[in-house]
Design a protein around this motif. Sequence first.
Motif, PDB file in Angstrom:
ATOM      1  N   TYR A 183       0.839  -1.208   0.000  1.00  0.00           N
ATOM      2  CA  TYR A 183       0.000   0.000   0.000  1.00  0.00           C
ATOM      3  C   TYR A 183       0.868   1.250   0.000  1.00  0.00           C
ATOM      4  CZ  TYR A 183      -2.944   3.727   1.926  1.00  0.00           C
ATOM      5  OH  TYR A 183      -3.588   4.919   2.152  1.00  0.00           O
ATOM      6  N   GLN A 184       1.864   1.301   0.871  1.00  0.00           N
ATOM      7  CA  GLN A 184       2.720   2.483   0.945  1.00  0.00           C
ATOM      8  C   GLN A 184       3.473   2.692  -0.367  1.00  0.00           C
ATOM      9  OE1 GLN A 184       2.452   4.620   3.190  1.00  0.00           O
ATOM     10  NE2 GLN A 184       1.979   3.678   5.171  1.00  0.00           N
ATOM     11  N   LEU A 185       3.948   1.609  -0.972  1.00  0.00           N
ATOM     12  CA  LEU A 185       4.605   1.719  -2.271  1.00  0.00           C
ATOM     13  C   LEU A 185       3.615   2.191  -3.332  1.00  0.00           C
ATOM     14  CD1 LEU A 185       6.904   1.332  -4.280  1.00  0.00           C
ATOM     15  CD2 LEU A 185       6.425  -1.130  -4.275  1.00  0.00           C
ATOM     16  N   ASP A 210      -6.382  -6.729   2.798  1.00  0.00           N
ATOM     17  CA  ASP A 210      -7.118  -5.623   2.194  1.00  0.00           C
ATOM     18  C   ASP A 210      -7.779  -4.796   3.283  1.00  0.00           C
ATOM     19  OD1 ASP A 210      -7.657  -4.241  -0.086  1.00  0.00           O
ATOM     20  OD2 ASP A 210      -9.376  -5.449  -0.696  1.00  0.00           O
ATOM     21  N   PHE A 211      -7.759  -3.503   3.113  1.00  0.00           N
ATOM     22  CA  PHE A 211      -8.346  -2.605   4.116  1.00  0.00           C
ATOM     23  C   PHE A 211      -8.881  -1.373   3.405  1.00  0.00           C
ATOM     24  CE2 PHE A 211      -3.777  -2.184   3.809  1.00  0.00           C
ATOM     25  CZ  PHE A 211      -3.552  -0.824   3.664  1.00  0.00           C
ATOM     26  N   ALA A 212      -9.612  -0.560   4.128  1.00  0.00           N
ATOM     27  CA  ALA A 212     -10.385   0.525   3.520  1.00  0.00           C
ATOM     28  C   ALA A 212      -9.526   1.501   2.719  1.00  0.00           C
ATOM     29  CB  ALA A 212     -11.148   1.274   4.613  1.00  0.00           C
ATOM     30  N   GLU A 213      -8.381   1.885   3.271  1.00  0.00           N
ATOM     31  CA  GLU A 213      -7.537   2.863   2.589  1.00  0.00           C
ATOM     32  C   GLU A 213      -7.042   2.331   1.244  1.00  0.00           C
ATOM     33  OE1 GLU A 213      -7.201   3.891   6.984  1.00  0.00           O
ATOM     34  OE2 GLU A 213      -7.361   2.084   5.763  1.00  0.00           O
ATOM     35  N   LEU A 245      -9.159  -1.138   8.720  1.00  0.00           N
ATOM     36  CA  LEU A 245      -8.505   0.088   8.308  1.00  0.00           C
ATOM     37  C   LEU A 245      -7.139   0.186   8.974  1.00  0.00           C
ATOM     38  CD1 LEU A 245      -9.906   2.953  10.464  1.00  0.00           C
ATOM     39  CD2 LEU A 245     -11.048   0.767  10.465  1.00  0.00           C
ATOM     40  N   MET A 246      -6.364   1.176   8.599  1.00  0.00           N
ATOM     41  CA  MET A 246      -5.043   1.357   9.184  1.00  0.00           C
ATOM     42  C   MET A 246      -5.199   1.822  10.629  1.00  0.00           C
ATOM     43  SD  MET A 246      -2.977   3.175   6.067  1.00  0.00           S
ATOM     44  CE  MET A 246      -1.338   2.557   6.483  1.00  0.00           C
ATOM     45  N   LYS A 247      -4.640   1.046  11.548  1.00  0.00           N
ATOM     46  CA  LYS A 247      -4.803   1.348  12.970  1.00  0.00           C
ATOM     47  C   LYS A 247      -3.457   1.362  13.679  1.00  0.00           C
ATOM     48  CE  LYS A 247      -9.274  -1.042  13.323  1.00  0.00           C
ATOM     49  NZ  LYS A 247      -9.980  -2.175  13.959  1.00  0.00           N
ATOM     50  N   ASP A 248      -3.361   2.219  14.662  1.00  0.00           N
ATOM     51  CA  ASP A 248      -2.220   2.210  15.568  1.00  0.00           C
ATOM     52  C   ASP A 248      -2.733   2.632  16.937  1.00  0.00           C
ATOM     53  OD1 ASP A 248       0.227   3.816  16.936  1.00  0.00           O
ATOM     54  OD2 ASP A 248       0.996   2.219  15.653  1.00  0.00           O
ATOM     55  N   VAL A 249      -2.215   2.005  17.967  1.00  0.00           N
ATOM     56  CA  VAL A 249      -2.710   2.278  19.322  1.00  0.00           C
ATOM     57  C   VAL A 249      -2.439   3.723  19.737  1.00  0.00           C
ATOM     58  CG1 VAL A 249      -2.473   1.638  21.757  1.00  0.00           C
ATOM     59  CG2 VAL A 249      -2.414  -0.130  19.997  1.00  0.00           C
ATOM     60  N   ASN A 255      -0.027   8.137   5.486  1.00  0.00           N
ATOM     61  CA  ASN A 255      -0.974   7.840   4.398  1.00  0.00           C
ATOM     62  C   ASN A 255      -2.283   7.244   4.897  1.00  0.00           C
ATOM     63  OD1 ASN A 255       0.435   8.845   2.166  1.00  0.00           O
ATOM     64  ND2 ASN A 255       1.682   7.002   2.012  1.00  0.00           N
ATOM     65  N   LYS A 256      -2.629   7.539   6.140  1.00  0.00           N
ATOM     66  CA  LYS A 256      -3.940   7.194   6.672  1.00  0.00           C
ATOM     67  C   LYS A 256      -5.008   7.988   5.921  1.00  0.00           C
ATOM     68  CE  LYS A 256      -7.195   6.108   9.689  1.00  0.00           C
ATOM     69  NZ  LYS A 256      -7.857   4.810   9.490  1.00  0.00           N
ATOM     70  N   VAL A 257      -6.133   7.351   5.632  1.00  0.00           N
ATOM     71  CA  VAL A 257      -7.265   8.025   4.985  1.00  0.00           C
ATOM     72  C   VAL A 257      -8.461   7.951   5.921  1.00  0.00           C
ATOM     73  CG1 VAL A 257      -8.791   8.109   2.975  1.00  0.00           C
ATOM     74  CG2 VAL A 257      -6.407   7.390   2.693  1.00  0.00           C
ATOM     75  N   TYR A 258      -9.206   9.030   6.017  1.00  0.00           N
ATOM     76  CA  TYR A 258     -10.337   9.105   6.943  1.00  0.00           C
ATOM     77  C   TYR A 258     -11.663   9.001   6.194  1.00  0.00           C
ATOM     78  CZ  TYR A 258      -6.594  10.476   9.985  1.00  0.00           C
ATOM     79  OH  TYR A 258      -5.411  10.482  10.681  1.00  0.00           O
ATOM     80  N   LYS A 259     -12.678   8.667   6.942  1.00  0.00           N
ATOM     81  CA  LYS A 259     -13.988   8.397   6.342  1.00  0.00           C
ATOM     82  C   LYS A 259     -14.498   9.587   5.539  1.00  0.00           C
ATOM     83  CE  LYS A 259     -18.477   6.370   7.450  1.00  0.00           C
ATOM     84  NZ  LYS A 259     -19.335   5.797   8.518  1.00  0.00           N
TER      85      LYS A 259
END
Length: 265
Positions: A183-185, A210-213, A245-249, A255-259
């Motif tokens: 994804y980042q690439l 696979d994830f939303a972003e 989706l891309m998550k971090d605690v 490159n996080k994308v929001y709703k």
Amino acid sequence: MEKSLKSYLNFFGLFIFGLSLSQVNCEALQDENCKKSCEISNKAEKFQWNEYAQSLFDEAIKLCPNNDYAYREKAVPFLKSGDFITWKKLIDKAVEINPNQNLGYRAWCRFQFLRDYQGAIIDLEKLKEYRPTDLGSSQNGDYHLEIVKAICYSAIHQKEKAIELFENQLSNKNHSTGFYDYYQLGVAYFELKNYDKALENFEKQSKIYDFAENIFYKAKVSKIRNKDYLDLKNLALKTYDEGKLMKDVYTHHFNKVYKKQMQDL
């Protein structure tokens, strides 16, 4: 104790920080003071969020000034509380004592918490002197540190350099693909308007995780090419609502994308 740390501890109560590395094998140490220091810092690491633990780290450092583990673990609550100045003083000392063990950790924190991309690159280049064949993985396990370096170059708008690093690492037969590598690439290629290569990597990403972003960016490629993209857009929103989706605690991914961005496409 710093006021910011006290406030943070009061708010989070018994929250245990998750950035600590594995504990040290104290029996391997010859010096008795350093062995005792090691035992104390191992004990303190288990509950590093309170003032008693901080006093234990101080005791450990006094017994053995070269206990880099004590400096690093003492620093963690300051990092989490946002007191980056105190964190930096402590982690710099750990790096000075034992660069091989601590440069990668400091680089990851610079990337993840401070968005200090240039600083992270410098640390990772230095780490290469100690680990020429394998830099190791990020603290949370999401990325290999070579991938982190590539993301840092992407973040400072050196996309071609970033892509070169991505491709080199992903073609390494010993590389274990992370959750978001392709994804980042793909995003780096997308930002260079190389939509064929971008889509190729988004498709590779879909086969791994696979994830939303990732789906959202596939929708963007379709829209740019004047193809039907609404099904992909709706799938991205559905996947987002399902929690894939891309998550971090602690922080937000690069490159996080929001709703809202997905809704606005």
